[in-house]
Design an enzyme around this catalytic site. Structure first.
Site, PDB file in Angstrom:
ATOM      1  N   ASN A   3      40.077   4.229  36.252  1.00 50.25           N
ATOM      2  CA  ASN A   3      40.975   5.245  36.810  1.00 50.25           C
ATOM      3  C   ASN A   3      42.121   4.528  37.527  1.00 50.25           C
ATOM      4  O   ASN A   3      41.938   4.001  38.624  1.00 50.25           O
ATOM      5  CB  ASN A   3      40.194   6.136  37.789  1.00 50.25           C
ATOM      6  CG  ASN A   3      41.095   7.101  38.534  1.00 50.25           C
ATOM      7  OD1 ASN A   3      42.230   7.356  38.135  1.00 50.25           O
ATOM      8  ND2 ASN A   3      40.585   7.650  39.642  1.00 50.25           N
ATOM      9  N   LYS A  22      44.743   5.782  38.788  1.00 50.95           N
ATOM     10  CA  LYS A  22      45.404   6.612  39.812  1.00 50.95           C
ATOM     11  C   LYS A  22      46.921   6.575  39.597  1.00 50.95           C
ATOM     12  O   LYS A  22      47.367   6.524  38.458  1.00 50.95           O
ATOM     13  CB  LYS A  22      45.007   6.152  41.218  1.00 50.95           C
ATOM     14  CG  LYS A  22      43.486   5.958  41.349  1.00 50.95           C
ATOM     15  CD  LYS A  22      43.041   5.786  42.755  1.00 50.95           C
ATOM     16  CE  LYS A  22      41.547   5.479  42.764  1.00 50.95           C
ATOM     17  NZ  LYS A  22      40.938   5.600  44.064  1.00 50.95           N
ATOM     18  N   HIS A  82      38.088  14.745  41.045  1.00 53.51           N
ATOM     19  CA  HIS A  82      38.130  13.495  41.816  1.00 53.51           C
ATOM     20  C   HIS A  82      38.338  13.843  43.292  1.00 53.51           C
ATOM     21  O   HIS A  82      39.079  14.777  43.617  1.00 53.51           O
ATOM     22  CB  HIS A  82      39.257  12.594  41.300  1.00 53.51           C
ATOM     23  CG  HIS A  82      39.162  11.210  41.857  1.00 53.51           C
ATOM     24  ND1 HIS A  82      39.601  10.901  43.124  1.00 53.51           N
ATOM     25  CD2 HIS A  82      38.645  10.066  41.341  1.00 53.51           C
ATOM     26  CE1 HIS A  82      39.363   9.613  43.360  1.00 53.51           C
ATOM     27  NE2 HIS A  82      38.784   9.087  42.296  1.00 53.51           N
ATOM     28  N   GLU A 130      40.114  12.607  45.490  1.00 53.92           N
ATOM     29  CA  GLU A 130      41.515  12.598  45.942  1.00 53.92           C
ATOM     30  C   GLU A 130      42.207  13.907  45.577  1.00 53.92           C
ATOM     31  O   GLU A 130      43.080  14.384  46.303  1.00 53.92           O
ATOM     32  CB  GLU A 130      42.239  11.373  45.356  1.00 53.92           C
ATOM     33  CG  GLU A 130      41.762  10.109  46.060  1.00 53.92           C
ATOM     34  CD  GLU A 130      41.865   8.837  45.237  1.00 53.92           C
ATOM     35  OE1 GLU A 130      42.553   8.819  44.210  1.00 53.92           O
ATOM     36  OE2 GLU A 130      41.220   7.850  45.646  1.00 53.92           O
ATOM     37  N   GLU A 180      30.429   9.789  42.984  1.00 55.60           N
ATOM     38  CA  GLU A 180      31.361   8.957  43.750  1.00 55.60           C
ATOM     39  C   GLU A 180      31.292   9.326  45.235  1.00 55.60           C
ATOM     40  O   GLU A 180      31.983  10.263  45.674  1.00 55.60           O
ATOM     41  CB  GLU A 180      32.794   9.182  43.268  1.00 55.60           C
ATOM     42  CG  GLU A 180      33.033   8.779  41.833  1.00 55.60           C
ATOM     43  CD  GLU A 180      34.461   8.300  41.646  1.00 55.60           C
ATOM     44  OE1 GLU A 180      34.629   7.146  41.260  1.00 55.60           O
ATOM     45  OE2 GLU A 180      35.390   9.064  41.924  1.00 55.60           O
ATOM     46  N   GLY A 239      37.485   3.081  47.372  1.00 54.78           N
ATOM     47  CA  GLY A 239      38.593   2.286  47.909  1.00 54.78           C
ATOM     48  C   GLY A 239      38.300   1.629  49.244  1.00 54.78           C
ATOM     49  O   GLY A 239      39.208   1.078  49.869  1.00 54.78           O
ATOM     50  N   SER A 251      34.105   1.404  44.873  1.00 56.05           N
ATOM     51  CA  SER A 251      34.153  -0.039  45.143  1.00 56.05           C
ATOM     52  C   SER A 251      33.310  -0.856  44.172  1.00 56.05           C
ATOM     53  O   SER A 251      32.689  -1.854  44.551  1.00 56.05           O
ATOM     54  CB  SER A 251      33.762  -0.320  46.608  1.00 56.05           C
ATOM     55  OG  SER A 251      34.680   0.310  47.476  1.00 56.05           O
ATOM     56  N   GLY A 255      40.252   0.532  41.943  1.00 57.39           N
ATOM     57  CA  GLY A 255      40.996  -0.703  42.230  1.00 57.39           C
ATOM     58  C   GLY A 255      40.742  -1.830  41.242  1.00 57.39           C
ATOM     59  O   GLY A 255      41.687  -2.486  40.776  1.00 57.39           O
TER      60      GLY A 255
END
Ligand code: PEP
Length: 264
Positions: free
Chosen positions: A12, A14, A104, A106, A174, A180, A220, A242
């Site tokens: 992902n 983002k 998600h 976010e 998640e 993150g 992570s 990330g």
């Protein structure tokens, strides 16, 4: 990890990498995996770039026969019409997307998406032959108040009640506190919640569906910890943020079957 479920590693990106950067990144990832003699039947890899990169990556993946599935980070509940800024599942399917992320954390936070909206997005995805990757997870506060499984199980139940057992879907556990943060859940924590989610699938869509549905862990994940997650019975892959933005890290993560862990 049960052998009948093909592992899925989903990157992902983002809101990172414009279409030129996305092309360069994907070419390099393809070369890195080719050099490493990556076998696509062992591990499925799906890339989730921003919407503006999808057409470029579709063209590249087809032209170079790269072993990547394409997915989008979100879709509209609507199929067309007066919905400024939204993107239809029909348009994603036309770009040969296989997957779409829904729910998600976010998007739940930034766009106030509710479980009902996420259920409607999952139904919209299925209407267009896309496989939704349904994200669920508890915040640090939820964890303290209710333990790890309750919130993800409740979130998933709303979505499953809108789908049928014949619908393809993937679940991504998640924990919000792990996304993150550099602080991943332990493999045992991830496996415990994944087991609870599998039991939820079993009670809504039956044991056969539960046995074949893939459940990913996200939060992570990196090359150094992927093998321990993948060694657990109920974890069938990872949703990676990330670490999916670094070619050598992501390519090493994808090759997790070659990693040796002490706790696997
Ligand atoms: C994510 O955004 O889905 C995610 C898991 O991010 P990260 O890997 O950076 O924690």
């Amino acid at each position: 990890m049960a052998t009948m479920r093909r592992p899925l590693i989903a990157g992902n990106w983002k809101m990172n990498l414009d279409h030129l950067q996305a092309i360069a990144f994907t070419q390099k990832l393809g070369w890195a995996l080719k050099d490493a003699k990556y076998i696509a039947s062992d591990v499925e890899v799906a890339l989730f770039p921003p919407f503006t990169d999808l057409r470029s990556l579709q063209t590249l993946i087809n032209a170079d026969s790269l072993p990547f599935e394409l997915g989008a980070q979100d879709l509209s509940v609507h199929d067309d019409g007066a919905h400024t800024g939204d993107v239809s599942g029909a348009f994603l399917k036309a770009l040969e997307c296989s997957y779409v992320i829904v729910g998600h954390s976010e998007r739940r936070a930034d766009h106030h998406e509710t479980d009902d909206t996420i259920a409607a997005k999952s139904v919209a995805a299925r209407r267009h032959g896309l496989t939704p990757i349904v994200c669920v997870g508890e915040t640090a506060e939820d964890l303290e108040l209710h333990g790890a499984s309750k919130v993800p199980v409740d979130q998933l139940t709303v979505v499953l009640n809108s789908l049928s057992k014949d619908d393809d879907y993937v679940v991504a556990y998640e924990p919000v506190w792990a996304i993150g943060s550099g602080q991943a859940a332990t493999a045992d924590q991830a496996n415990d919640v994944a087991r609870a989610l599998r039991e939820t699938i079993s009670s809504v869509h039956g044991p056969d569906k539960a046995e074949t549905t893939r459940i990913l862990y996200g939060g992570s994940v990196k090359a150094a910890n992927i093998a321990s997650f993948m060694s657990r019975e109920h974890v069938d892959g990872a949703l990676v943020g990330g670490a999916s933005l670094d070619v050598s890290e992501f390519s090493s993560l994808i090759q997790f079957p070659k990693h040796v862990t002490l706790d696997s």
